[in-house]
Design an enzyme around this catalytic site. Structure first.
Site, mmCIF file in Angstrom:
data_model
loop_
_atom_site.group_PDB
_atom_site.id
_atom_site.type_symbol
_atom_site.label_atom_id
_atom_site.label_comp_id
_atom_site.label_asym_id
_atom_site.label_seq_id
_atom_site.Cartn_x
_atom_site.Cartn_y
_atom_site.Cartn_z
ATOM 1 N N ASP A 277 -2.219 -1.519 10.005
ATOM 2 C CA ASP A 277 -2.415 -1.579 8.542
ATOM 3 C C ASP A 277 -3.030 -2.900 8.078
ATOM 4 O O ASP A 277 -3.419 -3.020 6.912
ATOM 5 C CB ASP A 277 -1.065 -1.425 7.815
ATOM 6 C CG ASP A 277 -0.554 0.008 7.811
ATOM 7 O OD1 ASP A 277 -1.372 0.936 7.975
ATOM 8 O OD2 ASP A 277 0.663 0.194 7.630
ATOM 9 N N LYS B 133 0.847 -1.207 0.000
ATOM 10 C CA LYS B 133 0.000 0.000 0.000
ATOM 11 C C LYS B 133 0.871 1.242 0.000
ATOM 12 O O LYS B 133 2.033 1.212 0.446
ATOM 13 C CB LYS B 133 -0.963 0.032 1.190
ATOM 14 C CG LYS B 133 -0.314 0.179 2.580
ATOM 15 C CD LYS B 133 -0.124 1.617 3.032
ATOM 16 C CE LYS B 133 0.705 1.708 4.292
ATOM 17 N NZ LYS B 133 1.750 2.562 4.417
HETATM 18 P P1 ATP Z 1 5.394 -0.666 9.323
HETATM 19 O O1 ATP Z 1 4.969 0.672 8.823
HETATM 20 O O2 ATP Z 1 4.240 -1.550 9.713
HETATM 21 O O3 ATP Z 1 6.527 -0.667 10.305
HETATM 22 P P2 ATP Z 1 6.795 -1.092 6.826
HETATM 23 O O4 ATP Z 1 5.929 -1.289 5.645
HETATM 24 O O5 ATP Z 1 7.511 0.207 6.913
HETATM 25 O O6 ATP Z 1 5.936 -1.424 8.080
HETATM 26 P P3 ATP Z 1 7.776 -3.784 6.867
HETATM 27 O O7 ATP Z 1 8.259 -4.206 5.511
HETATM 28 O O8 ATP Z 1 6.497 -4.330 7.339
HETATM 29 O O9 ATP Z 1 7.849 -2.218 6.923
HETATM 30 O O10 ATP Z 1 8.957 -4.115 7.899
HETATM 31 C C1 ATP Z 1 9.003 -3.578 9.212
HETATM 32 C C2 ATP Z 1 9.796 -4.511 10.094
HETATM 33 O O11 ATP Z 1 9.047 -5.697 10.292
HETATM 34 C C3 ATP Z 1 11.117 -4.952 9.497
HETATM 35 O O12 ATP Z 1 12.127 -4.519 10.358
HETATM 36 C C4 ATP Z 1 11.069 -6.456 9.394
HETATM 37 O O13 ATP Z 1 12.226 -7.061 9.915
HETATM 38 C C5 ATP Z 1 9.872 -6.847 10.261
HETATM 39 N N1 ATP Z 1 9.027 -7.925 9.672
HETATM 40 C C6 ATP Z 1 8.369 -8.874 10.357
HETATM 41 N N2 ATP Z 1 7.671 -9.679 9.552
HETATM 42 C C7 ATP Z 1 7.874 -9.240 8.291
HETATM 43 C C8 ATP Z 1 7.403 -9.665 7.026
HETATM 44 N N3 ATP Z 1 6.596 -10.721 6.888
HETATM 45 N N4 ATP Z 1 7.773 -8.952 5.952
HETATM 46 C C9 ATP Z 1 8.581 -7.870 6.098
HETATM 47 N N5 ATP Z 1 9.068 -7.433 7.267
HETATM 48 C C10 ATP Z 1 8.723 -8.108 8.375
#
Ligand code: ATP
Length: 316
Positions: free
Chosen positions: A141, A11
């Site tokens: 989210d 998203k």
């Molecule tokens: P958010 O805004 O929810 O923190 P984001 O989109 O910026 O998320 P993500 O890619 O979800 O970032 O990653 C955030 C953290 O979550 C990372 O440090 C990663 O190690 C951890 N993580 C846990 N599970 C997952 C997953 N299935 N995919 C990606 N990252 C994950």
């Protein structure tokens, strides 16, 4: 028993405004969320043991219980112990295409895919709103990622109102591979710097959140007006992340100057997206940004707005 492959889209935020504090420690937000067709693939294979396992070759994705996809499976197992006992454990394979810690809800959409997939695999018959309620326990989210499309999100981001879907627009996404931004850091720093401007009275928070439904961004979306949407892009977290990460600021400015409908950081960043009216424009912008910023650490992707959340790709 069947195995499922699910498509889990990323998203972007078209709008993100921080209104104030909540009693649960989160922020009160007003957002407009949009699914894009940059997506992970999540495979769910039944196991003959009672284990929940995850496999992912991406070095930044944890392969233990801290993986949000594992937490989703554990939540389902705890909520539906009879189904878990009947069907047994599960192996979750994540084919990671969404950049990690990038403001694109990569972990949340993986969790949403596991909720949707186990609902099918275990024949639970849960409704979309029941899946979203479970998802809210895993992250703000996740409820949006279950349903996808275009939506207003209020509360801590989990109260959703769907909008007319916007699937004719394209984006170019740019992210420096070596840069990640911690979402808790971005929100905590925002509170330190702008906490004094927060709306305090609960009734004022509620009426501010409600006013987004008749606000200019929502009107532009209802009219499917890409030019206005581009002008109205807004993200309060840019005030924190852009000064701390000059490369992201430079990327945003370079994209903005390349003749796009609009450019903004998504969520807590550091991904920056360019809003484009056509695939052709997106391709030209991608080429222009690549030649202006030839740094091999900068990754660029083309994606299209999508009107769907989690989808089943195949089941065998
Ligand atoms: P958010 O805004 O929810 O923190 P984001 O989109 O910026 O998320 P993500 O890619 O979800 O970032 O990653 C955030 C953290 O979550 C990372 O440090 C990663 O190690 C951890 N993580 C846990 N599970 C997952 C997953 N299935 N995919 C990606 N990252 C994950």
């Amino acid at each position: 028993m069947r195995s499922y492959s699910l498509i889990a889209p990323a998203k972007i935020n078209l709008y993100l405004e921080i209104l104030g504090d909540r009693t649960d420690g989160y922020h009160e937000l007003v957002m407009v969320l949009q699914s894009i067709d940059l997506a992970d693939q999540i495979d769910l294979h039944p196991l003959s043991t009672d284990k929940i396992r995850v496999r992912c070759t991406h070095p930044q994705v944890p392969q233990d219980k801290s993986n949000l996809a594992v937490r989703a499976a554990e939540l389902m197992a705890a909520q539906f112990p009879d189904a878990f006992a009947q069907y047994g454990g599960i192996e979750i394979t994540i084919h990671k295409r969404i950049p990690v810690a990038a403001g694109l809800a990569g972990g949340s959409t993986n969790a949403a895919a596991v909720l949707v997939g186990l609902n099918l695999l275990w024949d639970l018959g849960l409704t979309q709103s029941e899946l979203q309620e479970l998802g809210a326990r895993l992250g703000s989210d996740v409820p949006f990622c279950v349903v996808g499309g275009t939506a207003i999100a209020t509360g801590r981001g989990d109260q959703l109102s769907p909008l007319l879907s916007l699937d004719h627009l394209h984006v170019v996404l740019g992210k420096y591979q070596s840069l990640t931004v911690s979402t808790p850091w971005a929100y905590q720093t925002y509170r330190q710097q702008f906490g004094s401007t927060y709306i305090r009275k609960p009734q004022d928070l509620a009426s501010r959140a409600a006013s987004v439904h008749s606000g200019p961004m929502v009107k532009a979306i209802i009219h499917q007006n890409g030019v206005e949407i581009g002008q109205l892009l807004h993200n309060d977290l840019e005030k924190i992340v852009l000064p701390a990460y000059p490369q992201v600021l430079q990327l945003r400015e370079t994209i903005h100057q390349s003749g796009v409908l609009g450019a903004m950081m998504s969520g807590s960043g550091p991904t920056v997206f360019a809003l484009c009216e056509s695939l052709n424009q997106a391709q030209q912008v991608k080429a222009a940004v690549r030649s202006a910023l030839p740094d091999p650490d900068l990754e660029l992707w083309l994606a299209k707005f999508s009107s769907t959340g989690i989808q089943v790709a195949s089941s065998v």
